[in-house]
Write an enzyme that holds these catalytic residues in place. Sequence first.
Site, PDB file in Angstrom:
ATOM      1  N   LYS A  37       0.823  -1.216   0.000  1.00  0.00           N
ATOM      2  CA  LYS A  37       0.000   0.000   0.000  1.00  0.00           C
ATOM      3  C   LYS A  37       0.854   1.261   0.000  1.00  0.00           C
ATOM      4  O   LYS A  37       0.572   2.215  -0.736  1.00  0.00           O
ATOM      5  CB  LYS A  37      -0.929   0.004   1.223  1.00  0.00           C
ATOM      6  CG  LYS A  37      -1.903  -1.159   1.265  1.00  0.00           C
ATOM      7  CD  LYS A  37      -2.858  -1.058   2.438  1.00  0.00           C
ATOM      8  CE  LYS A  37      -2.187  -1.084   3.791  1.00  0.00           C
ATOM      9  NZ  LYS A  37      -1.507  -2.384   4.058  1.00  0.00           N
ATOM     10  N   ARG A  60      -9.245   0.575   9.440  1.00  0.00           N
ATOM     11  CA  ARG A  60      -8.870  -0.823   9.635  1.00  0.00           C
ATOM     12  C   ARG A  60     -10.014  -1.679  10.163  1.00  0.00           C
ATOM     13  O   ARG A  60      -9.866  -2.896  10.239  1.00  0.00           O
ATOM     14  CB  ARG A  60      -7.676  -0.918  10.592  1.00  0.00           C
ATOM     15  CG  ARG A  60      -6.402  -0.340   9.995  1.00  0.00           C
ATOM     16  CD  ARG A  60      -5.190  -0.725  10.802  1.00  0.00           C
ATOM     17  NE  ARG A  60      -3.971  -0.242  10.189  1.00  0.00           N
ATOM     18  CZ  ARG A  60      -2.751  -0.569  10.610  1.00  0.00           C
ATOM     19  NH1 ARG A  60      -2.612  -1.372  11.640  1.00  0.00           N
ATOM     20  NH2 ARG A  60      -1.680  -0.087  10.011  1.00  0.00           N
ATOM     21  N   ARG A 114      12.544  -7.074   5.634  1.00  0.00           N
ATOM     22  CA  ARG A 114      12.590  -5.618   5.531  1.00  0.00           C
ATOM     23  C   ARG A 114      13.361  -5.024   6.714  1.00  0.00           C
ATOM     24  O   ARG A 114      13.275  -5.500   7.836  1.00  0.00           O
ATOM     25  CB  ARG A 114      11.170  -5.039   5.498  1.00  0.00           C
ATOM     26  CG  ARG A 114      11.155  -3.538   5.211  1.00  0.00           C
ATOM     27  CD  ARG A 114       9.828  -3.084   4.633  1.00  0.00           C
ATOM     28  NE  ARG A 114       8.751  -3.045   5.612  1.00  0.00           N
ATOM     29  CZ  ARG A 114       7.512  -2.630   5.317  1.00  0.00           C
ATOM     30  NH1 ARG A 114       7.208  -2.269   4.087  1.00  0.00           N
ATOM     31  NH2 ARG A 114       6.584  -2.622   6.247  1.00  0.00           N
ATOM     32  N   ARG A 140      12.301  -3.718  12.574  1.00  0.00           N
ATOM     33  CA  ARG A 140      11.343  -3.153  13.514  1.00  0.00           C
ATOM     34  C   ARG A 140      10.738  -4.248  14.384  1.00  0.00           C
ATOM     35  O   ARG A 140      10.632  -5.392  13.975  1.00  0.00           O
ATOM     36  CB  ARG A 140      10.216  -2.425  12.771  1.00  0.00           C
ATOM     37  CG  ARG A 140      10.643  -1.103  12.203  1.00  0.00           C
ATOM     38  CD  ARG A 140       9.545  -0.289  11.557  1.00  0.00           C
ATOM     39  NE  ARG A 140       8.242  -0.907  11.446  1.00  0.00           N
ATOM     40  CZ  ARG A 140       7.380  -0.617  10.477  1.00  0.00           C
ATOM     41  NH1 ARG A 140       7.711   0.239   9.535  1.00  0.00           N
ATOM     42  NH2 ARG A 140       6.194  -1.194  10.432  1.00  0.00           N
ATOM     43  N   ARG A 167      -0.129  -9.763  13.142  1.00  0.00           N
ATOM     44  CA  ARG A 167      -0.723  -8.661  12.380  1.00  0.00           C
ATOM     45  C   ARG A 167      -1.622  -9.187  11.258  1.00  0.00           C
ATOM     46  O   ARG A 167      -2.694  -8.637  10.996  1.00  0.00           O
ATOM     47  CB  ARG A 167       0.382  -7.771  11.793  1.00  0.00           C
ATOM     48  CG  ARG A 167       1.119  -6.939  12.829  1.00  0.00           C
ATOM     49  CD  ARG A 167       2.375  -6.325  12.250  1.00  0.00           C
ATOM     50  NE  ARG A 167       2.079  -5.314  11.241  1.00  0.00           N
ATOM     51  CZ  ARG A 167       3.016  -4.784  10.448  1.00  0.00           C
ATOM     52  NH1 ARG A 167       4.273  -5.201  10.534  1.00  0.00           N
ATOM     53  NH2 ARG A 167       2.686  -3.858   9.574  1.00  0.00           N
TER      54      ARG A 167
END
Length: 220
Positions: free
Chosen positions: A13, A88, A127, A160, A171
């Site tokens: 996104k 969300r 990532r 992260r 998630r």
Amino acid sequence: MKLILLGAPGAGKGTVAKLLTKMDGSVQISTGDILRGAVAAGTELGKQAEAAMKAGDLVSDDLIMGIMEERLKEDDCKAGYLLDGFPRTIPQAEALKVLLEKMGEKLDCAVEIDVPRDVILDRLTTRRTCTGCGEIYNVKSNPPAVEGKCDKCGEPVVQRDDETEEAISNRLNVYNDQTAPLVGFYKDEGLLLSVNATSSDAVIDAIKEKTERLMTVTQS
């Protein structure tokens, strides 16, 4: 244009939003970036949101709606905006609809970016993010020139807390339980554009075709 980008964490996104803003001058609004900025600044909002974000859970609707109302009233939103990571939940979508009606605005389109779960897991676990400037890297496809150091500012590049395999799985489960129903909500509203693609270019092409049709209808 005023668009919502829907899709699981890691669906792309943010990448699609950045490409779209270059096309038409609209602004990307990412609740994730806003919240991470609040955490880094140590604000009251940041303190409330930090624990939920680290666990991969959703921040409360009241906090998010307060952030979004303030943000959508800023001057740069007058040229159009792309909502990345918001709403969300169904209650957030309903609250957004009420807010926009109060502001005399409406959404043009809600774009669902549909990407397989295994692709998302691979994207996010590899990532890395610069702790200084926020630059994004990938240890497989786009590593920094010096391992662990940002090419742009030289600050440490780290994984992260919400991008470990455990947090990502959580998630994705939260998304499937609470956020995926938004697809049905916006389909019922007549606003849904669903794109099954892992390529940002393919998503952009589908959005351009859709928005061009919308503009033709509006002008006629």
